[in-house]
Design a protein around this motif. Structure first.
Motif, PDB file in Angstrom:
ATOM      1  N   CYS A   1      33.570  40.237  28.741  1.00 34.46           N
ATOM      2  CA  CYS A   1      35.028  40.075  28.892  1.00 34.46           C
ATOM      3  C   CYS A   1      35.518  38.752  28.328  1.00 34.46           C
ATOM      4  O   CYS A   1      36.682  38.399  28.514  1.00 34.46           O
ATOM      5  CB  CYS A   1      35.420  40.185  30.355  1.00 34.46           C
ATOM      6  N   GLY A   2      34.670  37.996  27.658  1.00 33.96           N
ATOM      7  CA  GLY A   2      35.097  36.740  27.047  1.00 33.96           C
ATOM      8  C   GLY A   2      35.595  35.740  28.072  1.00 33.96           C
ATOM      9  O   GLY A   2      35.125  35.684  29.194  1.00 33.96           O
ATOM     10  N   ASN A   3      36.603  34.969  27.678  1.00 29.09           N
ATOM     11  CA  ASN A   3      37.159  33.935  28.538  1.00 29.09           C
ATOM     12  C   ASN A   3      38.437  34.449  29.189  1.00 29.09           C
ATOM     13  O   ASN A   3      39.520  34.346  28.623  1.00 29.09           O
ATOM     14  CB  ASN A   3      37.435  32.671  27.717  1.00 29.09           C
ATOM     15  N   THR A   4      38.325  34.991  30.395  1.00 27.30           N
ATOM     16  CA  THR A   4      39.478  35.591  31.067  1.00 27.30           C
ATOM     17  C   THR A   4      40.445  34.550  31.627  1.00 27.30           C
ATOM     18  O   THR A   4      41.506  34.906  32.125  1.00 27.30           O
ATOM     19  CB  THR A   4      39.034  36.526  32.207  1.00 27.30           C
ATOM     20  N   SER A   5      40.108  33.260  31.522  1.00 27.27           N
ATOM     21  CA  SER A   5      41.034  32.226  32.000  1.00 27.27           C
ATOM     22  C   SER A   5      42.077  31.860  30.948  1.00 27.27           C
ATOM     23  O   SER A   5      43.024  31.138  31.247  1.00 27.27           O
ATOM     24  CB  SER A   5      40.266  30.977  32.430  1.00 27.27           C
ATOM     25  N   LEU A   6      41.919  32.360  29.726  1.00 28.84           N
ATOM     26  CA  LEU A   6      42.895  32.081  28.676  1.00 28.84           C
ATOM     27  C   LEU A   6      44.139  32.943  28.849  1.00 28.84           C
ATOM     28  O   LEU A   6      44.056  34.056  29.368  1.00 28.84           O
ATOM     29  CB  LEU A   6      42.276  32.339  27.297  1.00 28.84           C
ATOM     30  N   PRO A   7      45.301  32.447  28.409  1.00 28.79           N
ATOM     31  CA  PRO A   7      46.522  33.248  28.539  1.00 28.79           C
ATOM     32  C   PRO A   7      46.501  34.445  27.593  1.00 28.79           C
ATOM     33  O   PRO A   7      45.760  34.452  26.609  1.00 28.79           O
ATOM     34  CB  PRO A   7      47.629  32.262  28.161  1.00 28.79           C
ATOM     35  N   PRO A   8      47.324  35.457  27.864  1.00 29.31           N
ATOM     36  CA  PRO A   8      47.399  36.625  26.973  1.00 29.31           C
ATOM     37  C   PRO A   8      47.824  36.219  25.561  1.00 29.31           C
ATOM     38  O   PRO A   8      48.579  35.273  25.392  1.00 29.31           O
ATOM     39  CB  PRO A   8      48.467  37.508  27.611  1.00 29.31           C
TER      40      PRO A   8
END
Length: 78
Positions: free
Chosen positions: A45-52
């Motif tokens: 899922c990669g870096n889910t803390s980054l904004p859309p």
């Protein structure tokens, strides 16, 4: 994660629901070619803390690449 926003580009409300399933270990997903595959809970899922992102490559790994329309990522499920 799921999210809900109001005042989107068309002035209405928007909703983005994450995949959920009663299957243990993952979800069945329908792909654009008409096939159905099982995506395990361990999918990248990669870096889910980054904004859309609105345009470009998704920062959300393979899961994000499967739902991206403009990033031109290639992704395969086993």
């Amino acid at each position: 994660p799921s999210c809900f926003t109001s005042g989107g580009p068309t002035g209405g409300a928007g909703h983005l629901a994450s995949a959920t399933s009663n299957h243990s270990g993952g979800v069945n997903i329908g792909l654009g070619d008409g096939s159905v595959r099982f995506a395990g809970n361990t999918i990248n899922c990669g870096n889910t803390s980054l904004p859309p992102v609105q345009i470009g490559v998704s920062p959300y790994g393979i899961w994000g690449a499967l739902g991206s329309c403009e990033g031109r990522e290639s992704a395969s499920l086993p």
